[in-house]
Design an enzyme around this catalytic site. Structure first.
Site, mmCIF file in Angstrom:
data_model
loop_
_atom_site.group_PDB
_atom_site.id
_atom_site.type_symbol
_atom_site.label_atom_id
_atom_site.label_comp_id
_atom_site.label_asym_id
_atom_site.label_seq_id
_atom_site.Cartn_x
_atom_site.Cartn_y
_atom_site.Cartn_z
ATOM 1 N N HIS A 134 0.851 -1.184 0.000
ATOM 2 C CA HIS A 134 0.000 0.000 0.000
ATOM 3 C C HIS A 134 0.887 1.235 0.000
ATOM 4 O O HIS A 134 2.106 1.162 0.199
ATOM 5 C CB HIS A 134 -0.945 0.016 1.197
ATOM 6 C CG HIS A 134 -2.132 -0.892 1.026
ATOM 7 N ND1 HIS A 134 -3.106 -0.654 0.082
ATOM 8 C CD2 HIS A 134 -2.489 -2.038 1.658
ATOM 9 C CE1 HIS A 134 -4.020 -1.616 0.149
ATOM 10 N NE2 HIS A 134 -3.663 -2.473 1.102
ATOM 11 N N ASP A 164 -0.142 7.104 -3.662
ATOM 12 C CA ASP A 164 -1.228 6.668 -4.540
ATOM 13 C C ASP A 164 -1.546 7.687 -5.621
ATOM 14 O O ASP A 164 -1.652 7.337 -6.803
ATOM 15 C CB ASP A 164 -2.494 6.419 -3.720
ATOM 16 C CG ASP A 164 -2.528 5.042 -3.082
ATOM 17 O OD1 ASP A 164 -1.620 4.237 -3.337
ATOM 18 O OD2 ASP A 164 -3.468 4.773 -2.304
#
Length: 382
Positions: A134, A164
């Site tokens: 992540h 991200d």
């Protein structure tokens, strides 16, 4: 196809988004905001994030169909879309799209002009390519997470904005548009490998240059732009809120310390030995008034001081309200599309796409066979 006012500069560009979470959907939203016709291929049962689809802003300006890629006709249905598309976005681990029959080879066999965008954290190759991960892990390895925070304290997690979205989504979109330009000039599609580790590392290019030149220390809170400088950082006010200061240039710094009531510190700007003393003085002054009182003091000046607003406060700031930086659509306050275009303005045209709600419209507009009811979900989708 020409561009329609209010639709954006990418009107006429067709995008297939294979549903995922995080940076892939955000990249597809950005393309949709710019006017592209984005068809999100949702999985039966949804992505499993737990958010009500009605509030998933990253699916605004899109349309959705449901395809079970584990069903016998699943890959064929996606490839029918691919044949008519300009761009594709997928966010699977390396090799998964190939096993599902929708990898680059399958897609380019149907549409050689397709730009195939792959959004991952680690990239398509390398020792970690097959590992789960992540945002926080990706930015940790690039050195960027270690830059953020106070000395002697743990690094501060910048939500999932740095990895991200900045290092991932935005780089994917740049790559897709660059490759689309190439495809339209040559008729040749290609694969865009957008890895969050690559993009996030690239974001730190200036810092690496400063590090090599001896102008940046490789530790937190010791540099001009990381909170180490007393006139570039945040300070608590009397009401427990915060003020942000960015008075870097000499003329801005002089105005800042004068309005703050610390004229005796005008000559401390470049004297690093006095930065500790300056920081204490600035912190003490800011604690004497509330955030809004200090905002009023610096209003209309070039001292480069701003209140630190919450997410709920930001849309109501006079400057952001005047520019329409935020908009309300379907009862949801949300950031408006960015950037802005003089000839091809953008807009939030539709709210979040509901899974499968647009199958008939997509079939009509993309000249596809009328959709049959989708089968029951098949467990074990890779």
């Amino acid at each position: 196809m020409g561009t329609t006012a209010g639709q954006g500069p990418l009107t006429g560009v067709r995008v297939v988004e294979l549903a995922g979470i995080g940076p892939g959907p955000f990249a597809a939203m950005l393309l949709a905001d710019l006017g592209a016709d984005v068809v999100r291929v949702d999985r039966p049962g949804g992505p499993g994030l737990g958010i009500d689809p009605a509030y998933d802003i990253t699916n605004r300006n899109k349309r959705s169909v449901i395809v079970d890629l584990k069903a016998p006709d699943g890959a064929a249905r996606v490839l029918d879309l691919v044949e008519r598309a300009d761009l594709l976005i997928e966010s699977y681990r390396p090799g998964v799209a190939e096993r599902l029959g929708v990898g680059p080879g399958d897609c380019h066999a149907r549409n050689p002009r397709l730009v195939y965008g792959r959004m991952t954290g680690w990239g398509q190759d390398g020792p970690l390519a097959d590992r789960a991960g992540h945002d926080i892990g990706y930015i940790a390895l690039t050195g960027t997470l270690g830059m953020i925070g106070a000395p002697g304290e743990p690094p501060v997690v910048p939500a999932n904005l740095l990895g991200d979205y900045a290092g991932g989504s935005l780089y994917l979109v740049v790559g897709l548009l660059a490759a689309l330009h190439h495809a339209r000039a040559t008729g040749e599609g290609q694969v865009v490998d957008a890895a969050i580790v690559d993009g996030t590392a690239h974001l730190s290019a200036m810092i690496h240059g400063m590090l090599a030149a001896g102008g940046w220390q490789d530790r937190r809170g010791a540099n001009l732009l990381d909170g180490g400088c007393p006139y570039y950082g945040t300070y608590e006010t009397a009401d427990g809120r915060y003020i942000a200061v960015g008075a870097l240039e000499p003329q801005f710094y002089e105005e800042f310390v004068t309005l703050l009531g610390l004229p005796e510190h005008i000559d401390a700007r470049m004297d690093v030995r006095r930065w500790g003393e300056l920081r204490e003085a600035v912190a003490a002054r800011f604690r004497t008034r509330t955030r809004d009182e200090w905002t009023a003091v610096f209003e209309g000046t070039d001292a480069c001081v701003a209140p630190v607003l919450t997410l709920g406060e930001a849309p109501h700031h006079p400057h952001l309200a005047a520019r329409g930086t935020f908009t309300d659509h379907g009862g949801i306050t949300q950031p408006a599309p960015a950037p802005r275009f003089s000839a091809t303005p953008t807009a939030v045209r539709t709210g979040p796409a509901r899974p499968g709600a647009d199958a008939a419209d997509v079939a009509r507009d993309w000249d596809l066979p009328a959709p049959a009811p989708h089968p029951e979900p098949t467990k074990g989708l890779a």
